[in-house]
Every structure is written in C-alpha cells, then in structure tokens.
Design an enzyme around this catalytic site. Structure first.
Site, PDB file in Angstrom:
ATOM      1  N   TYR A  24     -12.010  -2.626  11.315  1.00 32.64           N
ATOM      2  CA  TYR A  24     -10.843  -2.248  11.127  1.00 32.64           C
ATOM      3  C   TYR A  24     -10.100  -2.447  12.377  1.00 32.64           C
ATOM      4  O   TYR A  24      -8.914  -2.847  12.563  1.00 32.64           O
ATOM      5  CB  TYR A  24     -10.394  -0.660  10.718  1.00 32.64           C
ATOM      6  CG  TYR A  24      -9.126   0.043  10.698  1.00 32.64           C
ATOM      7  CD1 TYR A  24      -8.220  -0.287   9.969  1.00 32.64           C
ATOM      8  CD2 TYR A  24      -8.910   0.609  11.970  1.00 32.64           C
ATOM      9  CE1 TYR A  24      -7.045   0.386   9.977  1.00 32.64           C
ATOM     10  CE2 TYR A  24      -7.566   1.292  12.071  1.00 32.64           C
ATOM     11  CZ  TYR A  24      -6.719   0.966  11.085  1.00 32.64           C
ATOM     12  OH  TYR A  24      -5.521   1.678  11.358  1.00 32.64           O
ATOM     13  N   LYS A  53      -6.923  -5.032  13.878  1.00 28.68           N
ATOM     14  CA  LYS A  53      -5.736  -4.421  14.596  1.00 28.68           C
ATOM     15  C   LYS A  53      -5.631  -5.076  15.984  1.00 28.68           C
ATOM     16  O   LYS A  53      -4.417  -5.386  16.168  1.00 28.68           O
ATOM     17  CB  LYS A  53      -5.618  -2.949  14.699  1.00 28.68           C
ATOM     18  CG  LYS A  53      -5.565  -2.125  13.423  1.00 28.68           C
ATOM     19  CD  LYS A  53      -4.390  -2.507  12.663  1.00 28.68           C
ATOM     20  CE  LYS A  53      -4.236  -1.735  11.549  1.00 28.68           C
ATOM     21  NZ  LYS A  53      -2.973  -1.727  10.706  1.00 28.68           N
TER      22      LYS A  53
HETATM   23  N1  LIG Z   1      -2.612   7.281   9.861  1.00 31.08           N
HETATM   24  C1  LIG Z   1      -2.880   6.845  11.553  1.00 31.08           C
HETATM   25  O1  LIG Z   1      -3.706   7.993  12.070  1.00 31.08           O
HETATM   26  C2  LIG Z   1      -2.858   5.625  11.896  1.00 31.08           C
HETATM   27  C3  LIG Z   1      -2.775   5.351  13.227  1.00 31.08           C
HETATM   28  C4  LIG Z   1      -3.056   3.893  13.621  1.00 31.08           C
HETATM   29  C5  LIG Z   1      -2.354   2.873  12.963  1.00 31.08           C
HETATM   30  N2  LIG Z   1      -2.077   3.250  11.718  1.00 31.08           N
HETATM   31  C6  LIG Z   1      -1.703   2.176  10.781  1.00 31.08           C
HETATM   32  O2  LIG Z   1      -0.343   2.475  10.122  1.00 31.08           O
HETATM   33  C7  LIG Z   1      -0.167   1.855   8.886  1.00 31.08           C
HETATM   34  C8  LIG Z   1       0.061   2.999   7.750  1.00 31.08           C
HETATM   35  O3  LIG Z   1      -0.933   3.817   7.613  1.00 31.08           O
HETATM   36  P1  LIG Z   1      -0.972   5.315   7.060  1.00 31.08           P
HETATM   37  O4  LIG Z   1      -1.868   6.344   7.628  1.00 31.08           O
HETATM   38  O5  LIG Z   1       0.510   5.583   6.727  1.00 31.08           O
HETATM   39  O6  LIG Z   1      -1.532   4.840   5.651  1.00 31.08           O
HETATM   40  P2  LIG Z   1      -1.741   5.581   4.210  1.00 31.08           P
HETATM   41  O7  LIG Z   1      -0.875   6.894   4.109  1.00 31.08           O
HETATM   42  O8  LIG Z   1      -3.039   5.325   3.515  1.00 31.08           O
HETATM   43  O9  LIG Z   1      -0.567   4.607   3.157  1.00 31.08           O
HETATM   44  C9  LIG Z   1      -1.007   3.148   2.990  1.00 31.08           C
HETATM   45  C10 LIG Z   1       0.026   2.665   2.114  1.00 31.08           C
HETATM   46  O10 LIG Z   1      -0.130   1.043   2.082  1.00 31.08           O
HETATM   47  C11 LIG Z   1      -0.030   0.922   0.733  1.00 31.08           C
HETATM   48  N3  LIG Z   1      -1.355  -0.133   0.565  1.00 31.08           N
HETATM   49  C12 LIG Z   1      -2.600  -0.112   0.792  1.00 31.08           C
HETATM   50  N4  LIG Z   1      -3.599  -1.144   0.595  1.00 31.08           N
HETATM   51  C13 LIG Z   1      -2.699  -1.908  -0.155  1.00 31.08           C
HETATM   52  C14 LIG Z   1      -2.515  -3.299  -0.487  1.00 31.08           C
HETATM   53  N5  LIG Z   1      -3.650  -3.868  -0.739  1.00 31.08           N
HETATM   54  N6  LIG Z   1      -1.412  -3.873  -1.093  1.00 31.08           N
HETATM   55  C15 LIG Z   1      -0.183  -3.293  -1.056  1.00 31.08           C
HETATM   56  N7  LIG Z   1      -0.242  -2.128  -0.786  1.00 31.08           N
HETATM   57  C16 LIG Z   1      -1.181  -1.456  -0.019  1.00 31.08           C
HETATM   58  C17 LIG Z   1      -0.647   2.145   0.073  1.00 31.08           C
HETATM   59  O11 LIG Z   1      -0.050   2.215  -1.180  1.00 31.08           O
HETATM   60  P3  LIG Z   1      -1.088   1.843  -2.700  1.00 31.08           P
HETATM   61  O12 LIG Z   1      -2.327   2.445  -2.551  1.00 31.08           O
HETATM   62  O13 LIG Z   1      -0.240   2.221  -3.748  1.00 31.08           O
HETATM   63  O14 LIG Z   1      -1.078   0.398  -2.550  1.00 31.08           O
HETATM   64  C18 LIG Z   1       0.471   3.001   0.763  1.00 31.08           C
HETATM   65  O15 LIG Z   1       1.783   3.193   0.484  1.00 31.08           O
HETATM   66  C19 LIG Z   1      -1.547   1.163   8.767  1.00 31.08           C
HETATM   67  O16 LIG Z   1      -1.235  -0.382   8.981  1.00 31.08           O
HETATM   68  C20 LIG Z   1      -2.467   1.738   9.419  1.00 31.08           C
HETATM   69  O17 LIG Z   1      -3.482   0.972  10.096  1.00 31.08           O
HETATM   70  C21 LIG Z   1      -2.313   4.481  11.043  1.00 31.08           C
END
Ligand SMILES: NC(=O)c1ccc[n+]([C@@H]2O[C@H](COP(=O)([O-])OP(=O)(O)OC[C@H]3O[C@@H](n4cnc5c(N)ncnc54)[C@H](OP(=O)(O)O)[C@@H]3O)[C@@H](O)[C@H]2O)c1
Length: 246
Positions: free
Chosen positions: A151, A155
């Site tokens: 992962y 990134k």
């Molecule tokens: N949370 C953290 O601490 C953190 C830290 C650093 C970076 N990030 C990055 O921030 C971004 C958002 O993360 P988050 O934590 O908000 O994630 P999250 O709460 O798990 O939400 C993920 C979103 O992406 C959609 N999704 C997942 N797989 C998909 C697919 N194959 N096709 C289309 N849609 C898809 C999900 O909807 P469905 O399941 O309905 O598809 C959901 O809307 C990501 O790029 C993550 O790597 C997060």
C-alpha cells in the site's frame, strides 16, 4: 458561484465524503464515485439536502474501463469537467510486502495507481478549462512503515505519478496531498491503536479529521494555488516532524 464539475472517487465515506461536502459548499457540481449504490444514494440525499448539486456514478476502479465510464458520465451530466480528485484506494491486507499474495498486489496497483493514471488521461481529453487534478497519497508513501507493505509503495508511486502528470498534462495542474492518520473507516484499527499516543506526541495534539484533508484539497483546486503544480502537500498534524511514522 457555479465553478464546474468535480469528480471525486471514493466520495461516500471518510476523506472523499468530506471533500465532496467541501467542494460542493464551494460551488462545484459533485460527481461522486463509489462501488456501493446504496451509500451513493445516501450521500446524494444528504448533499442535495444542503443545496449541493451532485450526480452519483457507480463504478469499481479495479476495472480498467471504469475511468472512461466515470469521465464520460460526468461529461454527459455536466457538459464539461473542472476538477478530478483521485481519492479512492484499496488496502486489502496488512503485513510485509513479501507476504502479500499476487492478487492483493494486483488489487492495490489497479485501484491506487492504474485507476488514477487512467482517470487523469480521460479527464485531460474531456471538455473543460482550467482543469486541476489532486491525488490523495499518504505520508506512508514518503517513509517506510512496517505492516502496510505494498500500500505504501503504491502511494509513493502516486506521488511520482503526480509529478509525471504535471509535466505530461500541462497546463492542467496536478498535485498530491499526503495525509497522516485520519479518522475514517479505512483507518479504524490504526486509530484504535495509536490515537492516545499521537494525541500526546503530535505537535498538533490530535489525529486528523477528514475535513483537515478536504481543506487542503479545496486550496489546491482554487485559484490561490494557480502557480502550484507537481507538488505534494503533507497534511499530517506534524507526524513527519517526529522523525518516524506512527
Ligand atoms: N484514513 C487515513 O488515515 C488515511 C491516511 C493517509 C491516506 N489516506 C488515503 O485517503 C484516501 C481516502 O481514505 P479513507 O480513509 O477516507 O477511506 P475509506 O473511509 O475506506 O473510504 C474509501 C472510499 O473509496 C471507495 N472505494 C474503495 N474501493 C473502491 C473501488 N475499487 N472503486 C471505487 N470506489 C472505491 C469506497 O466506497 P465503496 O466501498 O462503496 O466503493 C469509499 O467511498 C485513500 O486514498 C487513502 O489511501 C487515508
């Protein structure tokens, strides 16, 4: 003021949802992308209740043809496009790179790197002016971190893809945002494990909330960032100042 169409992948939860709310409040028409139709319907009801114009698109970004589906649907609904936020990501397993199956590796690559690249290409060809792309990367792409394996490598690739696209797609501006730990469903386990310690150690005294990242995206798509491209904006509450990841 109507600012044009903003495609946001992964808009139904967490950071993507906060970005959709923020850009919608700033006057963009939101094209919200996710796999689960019922969650998209709930998002649409919520945003429309707040006076935001929003169109849902059901797509699985694991599929190579999803990029065309998403951008073409946005153009069909809105006539042109202005913003693309590549936010959706897959993090299917934890563990070191060497223990990951080829299937998990393919999923991570196709959703986290290939889909943003394909979407950017289609977005660049679509009608629209003053176009901007923001890729949501991670501080895990800047420093190695035990346990998250490929992962983090994806990134790092997304940060470099950002620079590559800033050159190839100019004058479209392309930037990345690299969050630290943010409270979402994806990070639930890490929040449980680390929140107390990070509250004590981080210069900002807390972990991130999705709105912290949405504010950075709102800045990068705005005219205030008109001379910024190929950059990576770290939004981590000071995590990297600790000299190690969480
Ligand atoms: N949370 C953290 O601490 C953190 C830290 C650093 C970076 N990030 C990055 O921030 C971004 C958002 O993360 P988050 O934590 O908000 O994630 P999250 O709460 O798990 O939400 C993920 C979103 O992406 C959609 N999704 C997942 N797989 C998909 C697919 N194959 N096709 C289309 N849609 C898809 C999900 O909807 P469905 O399941 O309905 O598809 C959901 O809307 C990501 O790029 C993550 O790597 C997060």
């Amino acid at each position: 003021m109507e600012r044009g169409a903003a495609i946001i992948t992964g808009a139904t939860r967490g950071i993507g949802r906060a970005i959709a709310r923020r850009l919608g409040a700033d006057g963009y028409t939101i094209v919200a992308v996710a796999r689960r139709e019922e969650e998209l319907t709930a998002l649409v009801d919520e945003l429309r209740g707040d006076g935001i114009v929003v169109h849902p698109v059901v797509a699985n970004l694991r599929d190579a043809q999803a990029a065309a589906t998403v951008v073409d649907e946005a153009v069909a609904r809105c006539g042109s496009v202005r913003v693309l936020v590549n936010n959706a990501a897959a993090s299917p397993v934890v563990g070191p790179v060497a223990s990951m199956t080829p299937e998990a590796m393919d999923l991570i690559w196709s959703v986290n790197v290939r889909a943003p690249a394909l979407l950017a290409g289609r977005f660049a060809q679509a009608p629209g002016s003053e176009k901007v792309i923001v890729n949501i990367a991670s501080i895990g792409g800047l420093e190695p971190e035990p346990g998250i394996g490929l992962y983090n490598v994806s990134k790092a690739a997304l940060v470099h893809l950002t620079r590559q696209l800033a050159v190839e797609l100019a004058p479209i501006r392309v930037n990345a945002v690299s969050p630290g730990l943010v409270r979402t469903s994806m990070s639930e386990v890490l929040v449980e494990l680390l929140e107390d310690r990070l509250r004590r150690e981080l210069p900002t005294g807390r972990i991130g909330e999705p709105e912290d990242v949405a504010g950075a995206v709102a800045f990068l798509v705005s005219d205030d960032a008109r001379w910024i491209t190929g950059s990576n904006l770290v939004v981590d509450g000071g995590t990297l100042t600790l000299g190690r990841l969480a």
